[in-house]
Write a protein that holds these residues in place. Structure first.
Motif, short mmCIF file in Angstrom:
data_model
loop_
_atom_site.label_atom_id
_atom_site.label_comp_id
_atom_site.label_asym_id
_atom_site.label_seq_id
_atom_site.Cartn_x
_atom_site.Cartn_y
_atom_site.Cartn_z
N THR A 178 0.59 78.09 12.63
CA THR A 178 0.90 77.67 13.99
C THR A 178 0.19 76.37 14.32
O THR A 178 -0.79 76.00 13.66
N SER A 179 0.69 75.68 15.34
CA SER A 179 0.07 74.41 15.71
C SER A 179 -1.33 74.66 16.28
O SER A 179 -2.24 73.86 16.09
N LEU A 182 -3.61 74.87 13.35
CA LEU A 182 -3.82 73.53 12.79
C LEU A 182 -4.89 72.80 13.58
O LEU A 182 -5.79 72.16 13.03
N ARG A 183 -4.82 72.92 14.91
CA ARG A 183 -5.78 72.23 15.77
C ARG A 183 -7.18 72.84 15.63
O ARG A 183 -8.18 72.12 15.64
N ARG A 185 -8.41 74.29 12.98
CA ARG A 185 -8.97 73.85 11.70
C ARG A 185 -9.38 72.38 11.77
O ARG A 185 -10.42 71.99 11.27
N ALA A 186 -8.54 71.58 12.44
CA ALA A 186 -8.84 70.15 12.52
C ALA A 186 -10.13 69.91 13.30
O ALA A 186 -10.95 69.07 12.93
N GLU A 189 -13.07 70.38 11.23
CA GLU A 189 -13.24 69.45 10.11
C GLU A 189 -13.61 68.07 10.60
O GLU A 189 -14.54 67.44 10.09
N ASN A 190 -12.86 67.57 11.55
CA ASN A 190 -13.10 66.21 12.04
C ASN A 190 -12.71 66.12 13.51
O ASN A 190 -11.58 65.77 13.84
N ALA A 193 -10.88 63.10 14.89
CA ALA A 193 -9.45 62.99 14.62
C ALA A 193 -8.66 63.75 15.67
O ALA A 193 -7.57 63.35 16.07
N VAL A 194 -9.22 64.86 16.13
CA VAL A 194 -8.55 65.67 17.15
C VAL A 194 -8.58 64.95 18.49
O VAL A 194 -7.59 64.88 19.21
N ASP A 195 -9.72 64.38 18.79
CA ASP A 195 -9.88 63.65 20.05
C ASP A 195 -8.90 62.48 20.11
O ASP A 195 -8.20 62.29 21.11
N ALA A 197 -6.20 62.22 18.68
CA ALA A 197 -4.81 62.69 18.73
C ALA A 197 -4.48 63.17 20.14
O ALA A 197 -3.42 63.75 20.38
N ILE A 199 -6.12 65.46 21.95
CA ILE A 199 -6.40 66.87 22.23
C ILE A 199 -7.86 66.99 22.68
O ILE A 199 -8.73 66.32 22.14
#
Lengths: 323, 507
Positions: A178-179, A182-183, A185-186, A189-190, A193-195, A197, A199
């Motif tokens: 699911t999305s 994914l978020r 896990r992201a 990890e980093n 990268a989420v910020d 994007a 989110i």
């Protein structure tokens, strides 16, 4: 035949004993995959056991007790988040604080409410979860093999046992298909990268912690309103830490964490079975040694056999947006 | 017809006491490549982070396509067609390319139809711009150049019309830079607007049509690129005229003082990273090591400075064997023999950032006179020494009691340099001396290294900045995959030749 039924009962107890570990490991996966260390599984499990027992006792319904336990555990998770996500506190320290707080709090509240230090009243009748006999278990029990598997191993567990093993594929699905997963896990990890994007990193971590609270509540309720009929002092007995070890051993992955939980459950079931049994050559093994087996196994596995467990990259690091 | 796509008016931003952006005005025209140049710490990245919604300005106005827009988060910026490729890539290393690109823009709760559509759309984008990216590859398996393309692709997929690139060439080989520039030009052809943040003048001259210069948080000028030149821009950046080439005389080479025979070195994961390297350095010369990061330079320097074990081969200092697999000297013993080391990673190895400047100024020499006697530190002497060398090396501010992390990158580097050069070493190993250092300090550091050389030191310089290796070294070796793939005399070599060697192309 006696050998077969021995094996069956060993597997049966493995499934039962592993149940709280499985819930706790799944709870841990959500928190840690989002980058928040959860050392407080132990404390939350204890809290859930206490709240579930008290809730069921007063409300007369174990489901309501479970619901209250979820509320309590989610609150504790939010507290952990407030300290370590919002205010960037040390995540391990926050967890240790929660663990210590809960040991004292449950004992003190039990003493204040029920006059017994660390004990809640015994749950009777509808206040407690009952074992579930699967349909036709009785009728099928005489069929060889299938009978043993169905009637002696699969049937006759508390609802939590079934829910625990059901939770594993669900957690897997949420985390990897699911999305939202994914978020999660992201963000572990980093987070940058989420910020970037678009989110909200903090919101993601709080959401993961909320799910963590819900899952761990099942583990506690299982202990105090299913396998036991009351709460007693420190009844989680290190299961939260064991689950954490299983999760790390399982490399933060639901499937492998399940296997690790079952392995720990099995050694525990085995040690109960071995107590007082004369073994060939060595004779009777001292009880203390047998009881230490799961813990020795944990140390050996974590130290030697796991290989390099690669934790989520950003675990334990508070996210700092502006510097 | 030029029309502004992005207009910034009176942008202000402070972090605590630091005024990172002061009354910035900037207009960027649609379909152009616009350069923003300035030293490190000039406020370029802060400004662009405001445009990307990562930071919020304390005051000021942002107009996109003539309309005032509030950018409260990266989401707002992305929705308004702004994409940014950060200096440190914003990629999840153990995710696939596809997962990284759709992150935050999945469009569905459970992966299914939209994922397939995203794949198809991305394939089309890749074809349009000739990207050649495998969507199912894991980021950690990709080279830096490809990772950067993934970042660009990510922005395009999210609908970027304005693409901001923050120091995009710092980590690339010259060939990768060429590829990147080709991509940027074709994006411009497609009508995209590109903002290039850099401190490299040559890139501005090469690529942009407009350039804005920032200095110490202020915008000091805007100009058309064709109406300016490197020298003028450099002067605007620094606020005074600078030497772009290091002034140096012919090297007066002496005896071979440092020699490496058939050296192999393993990294922490037991992988051989330095493979049978032979080299010698004479007193009074600078030997430069060029190469893309991660080709064994780090391990080589660590082994030579006594931090890392030698796997096979040997190291000689003044014709005496000092290290091989069995016997080796530790960094302290090497220091006593006249070998100094300026480590590549100043945060991790060069300094203890939480300690005060004066403590970092004497580390490694703290147990020697005059800094201590009978194991007791002598604070008066240490402080006197600190004031003296900080003045000599122009460390600003000259306050030995300040915590080291509060100094800028350039000043931190000067602290290390003053510590290591103070004892007049015979052999000096230097890794990335000017990484993250501003132009003024680079000039200073380069001059110091040349001075050391002229005093007769043998210097080994490893740098990923090709310009730096070219302007300082007397001889240059190129490392690729742990081996020396070429050695050139500085007088007759071009950066093109070195670039090919750095990419592992040996004719």
């Amino acid at each position: 035949m006696e050998f077969l039924s021995d094996i069956a009962s060993l597997i049966n107890s493995t499934l039962r004993i592993s149940t709280p570990l499985v819930f706790a490991a799944m709870a841990g996966i959500f928190a840690e995959r989002s980058g928040v260390i959860d050392f407080s599984l132990e404390g939350k499990m204890l809290m859930a056991a206490f709240v579930a027992a008290v809730g069921s006792y007063y409300l007369g319904n174990p489901w309501l007790g479970l619901l209250l336990a979820m509320l309590a555990c989610v609150s504790l998770s939010m507290l952990h988040g407030f300290a370590s996500v919002t205010h960037r506190g040390d995540q391990v320290v926050s967890c240790v604080a929660i663990n210590i707080l809960i040991i004292g709090l449950t004992t003190a509240l039990a003493a204040a409410w029920f006059g017994q230090a660390g004990l809640t009243p015994t749950l009777t009748g509808d206040q407690r979860f009952l074992e579930i006999n699967l349909p036709f278990a009785q009728a099928l029990s005489d069929i060889p093999i299938i009978g043993i598997i169905y009637s002696d191993i699969l049937s006759g567990h508390y609802i939590f046992v079934y829910l625990a093993y059901l939770s594993v594929p669900i957690v897997y699905w949420v985390v990897f298909k699911t999305s939202f997963g994914l978020r999660v896990r992201a963000v572990g990890e980093n987070p940058s990268a989420v910020d970037t994007a678009g989110i909200n990193v903090f919101a993601m971590r709080y959401k993961a912690l909320a799910i963590n609270g819900v899952l761990i509540a099942f583990a506690g309720a299982h202990l105090s309103t299913a396998v036991n009929a009351n709460f007693f002092r420190e009844m989680s007995a290190g299961r939260g830490y064991l689950a954490l070890a299983a999760m790390i051993f399982g490399k933060w992955h639901p499937k492998t964490a399940l296997i690790a939980c079952l392995l720990f459950g099995f050694t525990d079931a085995l040690q109960i079975r071995l107590q007082g049994v004369e073994l060939p050559v060595v004779g009777e093994i001292p009880v203390q040694l047998i009881q230490a087996i799961p813990y020795i196994l944990t140390v050996v596995l974590l130290a030697g056999f796991v290989g390099k467990a690669i934790a989520p990259n950003a675990i334990g690091q508070p996210y700092i947006k502006e510097r | 017809m030029v029309s502004p796509i992005l207009e910034l008016t009176n942008i202000n931003k402070s972090f605590g006491h630091v005024h990172a952006n002061k009354d910035i005005n900037l207009t960027i025209n649609k379909g152009t490549i616009h350069g923003i140049i300035g030293e490190n710490g000039a406020g370029k990245s802060t400004l662009m982070s405001i445009v990307f919604g990562l930071y919020q300005a304390n005051s000021g106005e942002i107009k996109i396509n003539g309309k005032e827009t509030k950018l409260r988060s990266p989401k707002d910026s992305i929705v308004n067609g702004i994409g940014m490729v950060h200096q440190h890539f914003m990629l999840v290393e153990n995710f696939t390319v596809l997962e990284n690109i759709i992150l935050g823009f999945e469009g569905e709760t459970v992966f299914g139809a939209k994922l397939e559509k995203a794949k198809a759309d991305l394939k089309k984008l890749c074809e349009t711009y000739n990207f050649n990216i495998d969507l199912d590859a894991t980021i950690s398996d990709l080279s830096v150049g490809f990772r950067q393309r993934v970042e660009i692709l990510k922005s395009l997929y999210r609908g970027a019309e304005i693409l901001i690139l923050d120091e995009p060439t710092g980590v690339l080989t010259p060939q990768e830079v060429d590829e990147l520039f080709k991509i940027l030009r074709s994006l411009k052809e497609e009508g995209k607007t590109i903002v290039l943040i850099t401190h490299k003048l040559i890139e501005i001259m090469d690529l942009t049509s407009q350039v804005s210069v920032m200095r110490q948080g202020e915008m000091v000028g805007h100009t058309k690129t064709e109406e300016t030149n490197k020298e003028k821009l450099a002067e605007m950046m620094v606020g005074r005229s600078v030497l772009l080439r290091v002034d140096k005389s012919e090297a007066k080479k002496g005896e071979v003082v440092f020699k490496v025979n058939d050296l192999s070195v393993k990294d922490d994961l037991d992988v051989i990273r330095v493979k049978n390297i032979n080299l010698e350095i004479r007193s009074g010369e600078i030997l430069g090591i060029a190469g893309v990061t991660g080709n064994g330079q780090t391990e080589l320097l660590e082994a030579l400075s006594g931090i890392r074990k030698v796997e096979s081969g040997s190291i000689e200092l003044f014709n005496k064997k000092i290290s091989d697999k069995q016997n080796y000297l530790n960094p302290k013993m090497l220091k006593e023999k006249g070998l100094a080391h300026v480590p590549e990673d100043r945060q991790r190895m060069g300094l203890i950032s939480d300690f005060k400047a004066y403590e970092n100024l004497i580390f490694g020499y703290h147990d020697q006179e005059p800094f201590s006697k009978s194991s007791i530190l002598k604070h008066k002497e240490i402080h006197e020494h600190s004031y003296k060398v900080m003045k000599e090396y122009d460390v600003r501010p000259n306050s030995p009691n300040l915590i080291t992390s509060n100094f800028s990158g350039g000043n931190q580097q000067k602290i290390i340099l003053s510590r290591e050069l103070n004892e007049n070493p015979k052999v000096l190993l230097v890794g990335q001396p000017t990484r993250g250092v501003d132009i003024g300090a680079i000039e200073f550091i380069h001059q110091r290294l040349i001075d050391m050389r002229d005093k007769g030191a043998a210097i080994l310089l490893a740098s990923v900045e090709l310009d730096e290796v070219l302007s300082l070294s007397d001889r240059i070796i190129v490392m690729f995959d742990g081996k020396i793939v070429g050695e050139k005399d500085n007088k007759n070599v071009t950066d093109r030749e070195l670039g090919l060697l750095m990419a592992g192309v040996t004719e």
